[in-house]
Scaffold this motif. Structure first.
Motif, short mmCIF file in Angstrom:
data_model
loop_
_atom_site.label_atom_id
_atom_site.label_comp_id
_atom_site.label_asym_id
_atom_site.label_seq_id
_atom_site.Cartn_x
_atom_site.Cartn_y
_atom_site.Cartn_z
N LEU A 118 0.82 -1.22 0.00
CA LEU A 118 0.00 0.00 0.00
C LEU A 118 0.85 1.27 0.00
CD1 LEU A 118 -2.80 -1.10 2.51
CD2 LEU A 118 -2.95 -0.94 0.02
N ASN A 119 1.68 1.41 -1.00
CA ASN A 119 2.43 2.66 -1.15
C ASN A 119 1.64 3.59 -2.07
OD1 ASN A 119 4.54 4.55 -1.10
ND2 ASN A 119 6.11 2.97 -1.23
N THR A 120 2.20 4.77 -2.34
CA THR A 120 1.58 5.66 -3.33
C THR A 120 2.39 5.58 -4.62
OG1 THR A 120 2.89 7.63 -2.89
CG2 THR A 120 0.97 7.27 -1.47
N ASP A 121 1.76 5.98 -5.70
CA ASP A 121 2.45 5.96 -6.99
C ASP A 121 3.61 6.94 -7.00
OD1 ASP A 121 2.87 5.33 -9.69
OD2 ASP A 121 1.73 7.09 -10.32
N TRP A 122 3.39 8.11 -6.38
CA TRP A 122 4.40 9.17 -6.43
C TRP A 122 5.65 8.82 -5.64
CZ3 TRP A 122 5.15 12.86 -9.73
CH2 TRP A 122 6.05 13.89 -9.42
N ILE A 123 5.52 7.92 -4.67
CA ILE A 123 6.70 7.48 -3.92
C ILE A 123 7.31 6.24 -4.58
CG2 ILE A 123 7.53 6.55 -1.71
CD1 ILE A 123 5.43 8.33 -0.34
N SER A 124 6.46 5.28 -4.91
CA SER A 124 7.01 4.01 -5.42
C SER A 124 7.65 4.18 -6.80
CB SER A 124 5.93 2.93 -5.47
OG SER A 124 4.88 3.34 -6.31
N GLY A 125 7.15 5.12 -7.61
CA GLY A 125 7.76 5.36 -8.94
C GLY A 125 9.20 5.83 -8.79
N PRO A 126 9.45 6.92 -8.06
CA PRO A 126 10.84 7.35 -7.83
C PRO A 126 11.72 6.29 -7.16
CG PRO A 126 9.33 9.13 -7.32
CD PRO A 126 8.48 7.93 -7.62
N VAL A 127 11.14 5.52 -6.24
CA VAL A 127 11.93 4.47 -5.59
C VAL A 127 12.41 3.46 -6.64
CG1 VAL A 127 11.71 2.43 -4.09
CG2 VAL A 127 10.95 4.67 -3.27
N ALA A 128 11.49 3.04 -7.50
CA ALA A 128 11.86 2.07 -8.55
C ALA A 128 12.89 2.67 -9.50
CB ALA A 128 10.62 1.62 -9.32
N ASN A 129 12.67 3.94 -9.89
CA ASN A 129 13.63 4.62 -10.77
C ASN A 129 15.02 4.65 -10.14
OD1 ASN A 129 12.04 5.28 -12.93
ND2 ASN A 129 11.41 7.26 -12.10
N CYS A 130 15.03 5.02 -8.87
CA CYS A 130 16.31 5.18 -8.18
C CYS A 130 17.03 3.83 -8.08
CB CYS A 130 16.05 5.77 -6.79
SG CYS A 130 17.49 6.58 -6.11
N TYR A 131 16.26 2.79 -7.83
CA TYR A 131 16.85 1.46 -7.70
C TYR A 131 17.42 0.98 -9.04
CZ TYR A 131 17.31 -3.32 -6.05
OH TYR A 131 17.81 -4.54 -5.68
N LEU A 132 16.68 1.30 -10.12
CA LEU A 132 17.08 0.79 -11.43
C LEU A 132 18.09 1.70 -12.14
CD1 LEU A 132 13.56 -0.35 -12.71
CD2 LEU A 132 15.38 -1.81 -11.82
N LYS A 133 17.92 3.04 -11.96
CA LYS A 133 18.73 3.97 -12.76
C LYS A 133 19.64 4.86 -11.92
CE LYS A 133 16.55 3.26 -16.85
NZ LYS A 133 15.41 3.91 -17.44
N GLY A 134 19.46 4.87 -10.61
CA GLY A 134 20.35 5.67 -9.76
C GLY A 134 19.79 7.01 -9.36
N ASN A 135 18.62 7.39 -9.88
CA ASN A 135 18.01 8.66 -9.45
C ASN A 135 16.49 8.58 -9.58
OD1 ASN A 135 17.24 9.87 -12.21
ND2 ASN A 135 19.39 9.31 -12.46
N HIS A 136 15.81 9.45 -8.83
CA HIS A 136 14.35 9.40 -8.76
C HIS A 136 13.67 9.62 -10.10
CE1 HIS A 136 14.61 10.65 -4.27
NE2 HIS A 136 14.70 9.36 -4.42
N LEU A 137 14.29 10.44 -10.92
CA LEU A 137 13.65 10.81 -12.18
C LEU A 137 13.90 9.79 -13.28
CD1 LEU A 137 14.57 14.59 -12.02
CD2 LEU A 137 12.38 13.56 -11.47
N GLY A 138 14.76 8.83 -13.01
CA GLY A 138 15.08 7.82 -14.03
C GLY A 138 15.94 8.38 -15.15
N LEU A 139 16.73 9.42 -14.84
CA LEU A 139 17.58 10.03 -15.87
C LEU A 139 18.73 9.09 -16.21
CD1 LEU A 139 17.92 13.62 -14.28
CD2 LEU A 139 16.28 12.89 -16.02
N GLU A 140 18.96 8.94 -17.52
CA GLU A 140 20.08 8.10 -17.98
C GLU A 140 21.37 8.92 -17.89
OE1 GLU A 140 19.68 5.04 -19.08
OE2 GLU A 140 17.55 4.88 -19.56
N PRO A 141 22.54 8.25 -17.85
CA PRO A 141 23.80 8.99 -17.73
C PRO A 141 23.97 10.11 -18.77
CG PRO A 141 24.21 6.67 -17.38
CD PRO A 141 22.76 6.80 -17.74
N HIS A 142 23.61 9.83 -20.03
CA HIS A 142 23.81 10.87 -21.06
C HIS A 142 22.87 12.06 -20.83
CE1 HIS A 142 20.70 8.19 -22.67
NE2 HIS A 142 20.19 9.27 -23.23
N THR A 143 21.69 11.81 -20.25
CA THR A 143 20.74 12.91 -19.99
C THR A 143 21.28 13.79 -18.86
OG1 THR A 143 19.04 11.28 -20.44
CG2 THR A 143 18.29 13.41 -19.63
#
Ligand code: SF4
Ligand code: SF4
Length: 539
Positions: free
Chosen positions: A196-221
């Motif tokens: 029971l998390n919220t979308d606005w928290i779990s989205g950044p968490v997943a991004n950060c886990y997979l890409k290293g930052n909340h916004l899901g920015l790739e290294p070149h970005t």
């Protein structure tokens, strides 16, 4: 901004009703009002971090798709927390219902909803604790303030524990030091056991886990965002800055909140970092892998926060740096300063931070090897290492927002003011009971800065906005400074709603404006590319 769709500010203010409701609080189930809550966590984001009960669901729907034994999971989880954290058990036991905290929460002030009184927010959980873990509650039930864990109770928890920004203002006024933020932390951990998390928290968490930052920015970005800032800096100063990325052997790893790379006014703050470090000739590097100072895991569970943080030390080790500077972020600072030792133990592979410019040894970071940029810059100014021209900020009348985590949480009360007074001539404090330890939250911290809950945010931000309005009307204040990335995003929406003639700035934007850099051309514009005072028409 989605605030245009919500109730107007004057209507919001008159809609607040502080009259006690007719019914007993236990008989008043949570009413899910549009604009007052966030969307539910998506399956893909919970799956990404292996969280339980991953599925798409909506808080509006009757069926929350819970596991069959959800009560058992929650009670077992509560038992585990009570056994692990003595403070939590104490907070459950020692409240005397004195009411000193009742009117101190910005969400109560802005909504009039009694369940936003800290004492009652805690009671939502305390009633369950009593029912399942105390003899009086087991025997006497409601007479002892206990109640069964029903679906209505679970929904009430979700609704109200995501209407607390863990700001800790209430704890300042509690004679027993009960910290409702800690109760909210526990409650969120527990409801996360049910997905029971919220979308606005779990989205950044997943991004950060997979890409290293909340916004899901790739290294070149990340790199191209920073290059974009460098072009603007060259336009303003004539100086070409060439920072390094992922450079092995640099002395310092610098980690900013990713919000500073993406949206105004954080981007101007990032320009300030770049200018300062260039002027000092600092031997530092950015990382495009550990590219997030913030940590939405903290708004989820202790374990998730620890998992997300790990990348920072792993990257420091990989690059072989000596120590770390963090950018202007609030909860980053609280987490790194307060939790790192417990999670990882002393970072013995790094060195105690010593400023290469002033020689100051930051003893308090002996174990974490990490300092916040505001103390780094305050130390530079104190030692006369920066050439500054505060008149370049003379078009600004600045007031200071103490971010909950950096100030009340971790004690940065003087450092930001010291820097601010060094770089700007017009500084006006908001009223005493709204700053420093008693500061009012922006109303959207702990991952509440979504757009679908904008009415909640504007209600929670009302006391902060009211204090801003006071100094705007009295002194003509037109800028609200802070050292927190969430604040830079949320206060922008808040001032647009209540005081649209006030802007928001990070401290290092103002530092960047005032900083006299070696070899710079005559400056005519500020970091927002707007004319400097007295230079209008010359840009
Ligand atoms: S921690 Fe802050 S948001 Fe939460 S109940 Fe206390 S005052 Fe309200
Ligand atoms: S101030 Fe402390 S003791 Fe008093 S009601 Fe609030 S939490 Fe309980």
């Amino acid at each position: 901004m989605a605030t245009s769709k919500i109730i107007k500010p004057n209507e919001l203010v008159v809609s607040i009703d502080y009259k006690p409701p007719m019914k007993w609080w236990m008989d008043t189930p949570a009413e899910f009002k549009p604009g007052m809550y966030c969307w539910g966590a998506k399956k893909k984001n919970l799956d990404a971090v292996n969280f339980p009960n991953a599925r798409d669901w909506s808080p509006k729907e009757e069926d929350w798709k819970l596991p069959e034994n959800w009560q058992e999971i929650l009670i077992e989880g509560l038992k585990d927390k009570l056994g692990k954290y003595r403070s939590f058990r104490l907070f459950m036991d020692i409240c005397v219902r004195c009411g000193a905290c009742a009117d101190k929460c910005h969400f109560f002030i802005g909504s009039g909803d009694p369940k936003n009184m800290p004492v009652l927010r805690t009671e939502l959980m305390r009633s369950i604790y009593k029912r399942y873990f105390t003899n009086s509650g087991k025997a006497l039930g409601r007479l002892a303030g206990a109640r069964d864990l029903t679906l209505d109770v679970l929904k009430e928890w979700w609704y109200y524990f995501y209407q607390c920004t863990e700001c800790r203002r209430c704890s300042v006024f509690c004679p027993y030091g009960i910290d409702t933020a800690e109760i909210t932390l526990m409650a969120r951990e527990l409801i996360n056991l049910l997905g029971l998390n919220t979308d606005w928290i779990s989205g950044p968490v997943a991004n950060c886990y997979l890409k290293g930052n909340h916004l899901g920015l790739e290294p070149h970005t990340i790199k191209s965002s920073i290059e974009f800032f460098l072009d603007d800096i060259e336009t303003i100063t004539g100086i070409k800055i060439e920072p390094t990325f992922n450079r092995k052997g640099a002395e310092i790893l610098f980690i900013a909140p990713s919000g500073d790379l993406f949206a105004d006014p954080g981007t101007y703050t990032a320009m300030g970092y770049l200018m300062l470090f260039h002027e000092l000739g600092l031997d530092y590097t950015w990382s495009t892998y550990a590219s997030e100072g913030g940590n939405f895991g903290f708004f989820t569970s202790n374990e998730m926060a620890k998992r997300l943080h790990y990348k920072v030390y792993a990257e420091a080790k990989r690059l072989g740096v000596k120590w770390i500077i963090g950018g202007e972020c609030g909860h980053m600072w609280r987490l790194w300063h307060q939790y790192l030792d417990t999670w990882h133990g002393p970072a013995d592979f790094l060195e105690v931070p010593v400023s290469p410019i002033t020689g100051t040894r930051f003893e308090h970071a002996k174990s974490s090897k990490f300092i916040h940029i505001v103390e780094f810059t305050a130390d530079l100014i104190k030692n006369g290492k920066l050439k500054l021209d505060p008149t370049r900020n003379d078009h600004l009348k600045v007031t200071w927002h103490d971010s909950c985590n950096t100030s009340r949480g971790m004690g940065f009360l003087e450092e930001p003011r010291y820097v601010l007074k060094g770089v700007c001539n017009n500084f006006y404090e908001m009223p005493e009971n709204t700053i420093r330890e008693k500061t009012f939250c922006c109303g959207s911290g702990t991952g509440l800065n979504a757009s679908e809950n904008m009415e909640l945010r504007m209600r929670g931000g009302l006391p902060r906005a009211n204090a801003v309005k006071y100094v705007r009307d009295k002194y003509g204040v037109n800028m609200l400074g802070n050292i927190c990335a969430i604040d830079r995003a949320t206060l922008k929406a808040l001032v647009e709603y209540y005081t649209p003639d006030v802007s928001v700035a990070g401290l290092h934007e103002l530092v960047g404006n005032a900083l006299i850099m070696k070899g710079e051309k005559e400056r005519t514009i500020d970091l927002r590319l707007e004319p400097l005072p007295g230079k209008e028409g010359k840009e």
